[in-house]
Design a protein around this motif. Sequence first.
Motif, PDB file in Angstrom:
ATOM      1  N   ILE A   1       0.824  -1.198   0.000  1.00  0.00           N
ATOM      2  CA  ILE A   1       0.000   0.000   0.000  1.00  0.00           C
ATOM      3  C   ILE A   1       0.861   1.252   0.000  1.00  0.00           C
ATOM      4  CG2 ILE A   1      -1.663   1.318   1.383  1.00  0.00           C
ATOM      5  CD1 ILE A   1      -2.690  -1.432   2.420  1.00  0.00           C
ATOM      6  N   HIS A   2       0.513   2.193  -0.875  1.00  0.00           N
ATOM      7  CA  HIS A   2       1.156   3.508  -0.865  1.00  0.00           C
ATOM      8  C   HIS A   2       0.528   4.338   0.255  1.00  0.00           C
ATOM      9  CE1 HIS A   2       2.649   7.402  -2.074  1.00  0.00           C
ATOM     10  NE2 HIS A   2       3.358   6.860  -3.048  1.00  0.00           N
ATOM     11  N   PRO A   3       1.336   5.052   1.078  1.00  0.00           N
ATOM     12  CA  PRO A   3       0.754   5.840   2.179  1.00  0.00           C
ATOM     13  C   PRO A   3      -0.315   6.816   1.722  1.00  0.00           C
ATOM     14  CG  PRO A   3       3.133   5.752   2.379  1.00  0.00           C
ATOM     15  CD  PRO A   3       2.803   5.142   1.058  1.00  0.00           C
ATOM     16  N   MET A   4      -0.195   7.343   0.513  1.00  0.00           N
ATOM     17  CA  MET A   4      -1.188   8.315   0.050  1.00  0.00           C
ATOM     18  C   MET A   4      -2.579   7.710  -0.035  1.00  0.00           C
ATOM     19  SD  MET A   4       0.921  10.569  -2.777  1.00  0.00           S
ATOM     20  CE  MET A   4      -0.582  11.279  -3.448  1.00  0.00           C
ATOM     21  N   ARG A   5      -2.671   6.421  -0.299  1.00  0.00           N
ATOM     22  CA  ARG A   5      -3.988   5.784  -0.381  1.00  0.00           C
ATOM     23  C   ARG A   5      -4.718   5.899   0.952  1.00  0.00           C
ATOM     24  NH1 ARG A   5      -6.995   1.716  -3.136  1.00  0.00           N
ATOM     25  NH2 ARG A   5      -9.039   1.794  -2.132  1.00  0.00           N
TER      26      ARG A   5
ATOM     27  N   VAL B   1      -6.272   0.991  13.441  1.00  0.00           N
ATOM     28  CA  VAL B   1      -6.205   0.431  12.103  1.00  0.00           C
ATOM     29  C   VAL B   1      -4.721   0.420  11.730  1.00  0.00           C
ATOM     30  CG1 VAL B   1      -6.966   0.625   9.716  1.00  0.00           C
ATOM     31  CG2 VAL B   1      -8.477   1.378  11.567  1.00  0.00           C
ATOM     32  N   ASN B   2      -4.133  -0.753  11.755  1.00  0.00           N
ATOM     33  CA  ASN B   2      -2.705  -0.959  11.546  1.00  0.00           C
ATOM     34  C   ASN B   2      -2.493  -1.336  10.077  1.00  0.00           C
ATOM     35  OD1 ASN B   2       0.025  -1.508  11.928  1.00  0.00           O
ATOM     36  ND2 ASN B   2      -0.322  -3.468  12.961  1.00  0.00           N
ATOM     37  N   ILE B   3      -1.944  -0.424   9.295  1.00  0.00           N
ATOM     38  CA  ILE B   3      -1.917  -0.577   7.843  1.00  0.00           C
ATOM     39  C   ILE B   3      -0.490  -0.807   7.370  1.00  0.00           C
ATOM     40  CG2 ILE B   3      -2.548   0.453   5.632  1.00  0.00           C
ATOM     41  CD1 ILE B   3      -4.553   2.216   7.164  1.00  0.00           C
ATOM     42  N   ALA B   4      -0.251  -1.950   6.752  1.00  0.00           N
ATOM     43  CA  ALA B   4       1.062  -2.274   6.212  1.00  0.00           C
ATOM     44  C   ALA B   4       1.292  -1.463   4.940  1.00  0.00           C
ATOM     45  CB  ALA B   4       1.147  -3.768   5.913  1.00  0.00           C
ATOM     46  N   THR B   5       2.344  -0.647   4.944  1.00  0.00           N
ATOM     47  CA  THR B   5       2.635   0.217   3.799  1.00  0.00           C
ATOM     48  C   THR B   5       3.974  -0.166   3.173  1.00  0.00           C
ATOM     49  OG1 THR B   5       3.690   1.908   5.180  1.00  0.00           O
ATOM     50  CG2 THR B   5       1.315   2.113   4.813  1.00  0.00           C
ATOM     51  N   ASP B   6       4.192   0.370   1.998  1.00  0.00           N
ATOM     52  CA  ASP B   6       5.361   0.022   1.192  1.00  0.00           C
ATOM     53  C   ASP B   6       6.626   0.664   1.771  1.00  0.00           C
ATOM     54  OD1 ASP B   6       7.228  -0.517  -0.750  1.00  0.00           O
ATOM     55  OD2 ASP B   6       5.980   0.123  -2.431  1.00  0.00           O
ATOM     56  N   PRO B   7       7.599  -0.136   2.234  1.00  0.00           N
ATOM     57  CA  PRO B   7       8.818   0.445   2.807  1.00  0.00           C
ATOM     58  C   PRO B   7       9.719   1.107   1.769  1.00  0.00           C
ATOM     59  CG  PRO B   7       9.019  -1.939   2.681  1.00  0.00           C
ATOM     60  CD  PRO B   7       7.596  -1.613   2.312  1.00  0.00           C
ATOM     61  N   GLN B   8       9.455   0.882   0.486  1.00  0.00           N
ATOM     62  CA  GLN B   8      10.279   1.498  -0.556  1.00  0.00           C
ATOM     63  C   GLN B   8       9.869   2.937  -0.847  1.00  0.00           C
ATOM     64  OE1 GLN B   8      12.975  -0.127  -1.686  1.00  0.00           O
ATOM     65  NE2 GLN B   8      12.350  -1.701  -0.218  1.00  0.00           N
TER      66      GLN B   8
END
Length: 548
Positions: free
Chosen positions: A364-368, A531-538
């Motif tokens: 997931i991108h943080p912006m989403r 709400v714990n959201i896994a986001t893209d570390p890159q």
Amino acid sequence: MESAKHAGDVAVAVSRAYGAETMFTLSGGHVFPLYDGAVHEGMRILDVRHEQSAVFAAEATARLTRKPGLAVLTAGPGITNGVSGVATAHFNGSPVVVLGGRAPQSRWGSGALQEMDHPPLLEPITKLSFTASGADSVGHDVEMAFRTAVAPHRGPVFLDFYMDHLFAPSQPHAVETQTPSPLEPDPDDLAAIARLLAEAERPVLVYGSDVWMDRAEEAARDFAETWRLPVIPNGQGRGILPAGHELLVTRARGLAFAQADLVVVVGTPLDFRLGYGWFGGKDGAPLARVVHIADAPSQLATHMQPAAKAAGDLSVVFWGLGAACGDAGVKTEKYASWVSKLSEAAAAAIAGDAELLAADADPIHPMRIYGELNRVLDDDAVVIGDGGDFVSYAGKYVEPRRPGNWLDPGPYGCLGTGLGYSIAARLARPSSQVVLLLGDGAAGFSLMDVDTLVRHRLPVVMICGNNGIWGLEKHPMQLLYGYDVAAELQPHCRYDQVVTALGGGGELVTDPSEIGPALRRAFDSGIPYMVNIATDPQIAYPRNTTGV
């Protein structure tokens, strides 16, 4: 109160007279008389799991209510644990009074439990740091603490009490709270600023936190609208012009600061967040002239010489500056093409975000996350940021609709503020949504205080942007050295299960299509919910080196 039993009663009575309604604390025997006084005076006691959260809660109370916040800390480690909160209040100009316990005077110097001379430790980060001289001085000393904290420029004050003095009898103290006369700006300073505005073709206003804290938000909005000046907010200046306002050009910040010929900064320091006051100078253009306006002379920039400056009550400043602009012949039509250019650039940036704000990228991108959050936020929602890259995205994509509804750690940048801030926000705004945005790094500092939210029945929605790294450090370190160390966290760590174990609710989200439904469940739950959201570390938040 007819008569005081002890000095603790007097201290609390004076605190109440200055508008303190809640005592934030972590239990300690050195300050028992203050708790007893709170019981006698009907003051709410809210106990936390770490003293830093008590001070952060008091600071957020001050920033949200514009009344002094009160924290009570026991001696020794209770006070040293609160130092980061006091430092944050210092850099934010928050009127916080911290009352501390102190080993008994009768045992001083003999090695009593938690014996420590606290005021010298707190002195560099407070307006005043001192010890009450005796039981009979407590009322006067507490009044001095509050009076000092709320006077321009606002800030924290520390006062501790010898334990035996605090338990001793003390006479009631009559408090005569008086509203001080507003500090009047120099008319010549305002006239000089107005002349600069009359000469300018590409001016920009920057509104900072002290505009809100000085209760000048209406005067600030009226000034911008009357003279048709584009505005970029900073800190709690966010929301003075609501989201969607034609003069709000946050999303054209880079263009505005690069091409402005005059930048008027009101109620915030010319620090790293504003490129230390250096604007313009791009594409062969000259540097912009800078005006600095503050609520007190002590806050005016000294590391550079602005083209003009003024200090005073900020509402009075705006009213006087408006009159001076009329006298100077400021013409709003002169700025029309500049305002249109910035408005169009801001609109284009917003339109360009649409794809990422709705992206189905996996990870997931943080912006989403912010695309989904903006759909469910109420106009009066209080949004709190505690983190690095994840919260930087919030600063860019979450635009408050009302002033006084945004909290972040401020220029000190201390992680761990979030739980204390959210405790205070729920008390100060009982009918509003309270949303805490946490980076997974920041979550590690204060998540145990979810227990405080649960025990005191304070529902807060927590959103954790969980990329499993210290993103603010990992990416720059890789850029500098080609590797990184000490920048990894546990991927997909179940911070939501920590919240659940402490009596709240929560869930892990790994599918972008589940973000919106999870947020709705959180708001509907009526309990502390993560709400714990896994986001893209890159994904790294795009930054430049100047701060602008």
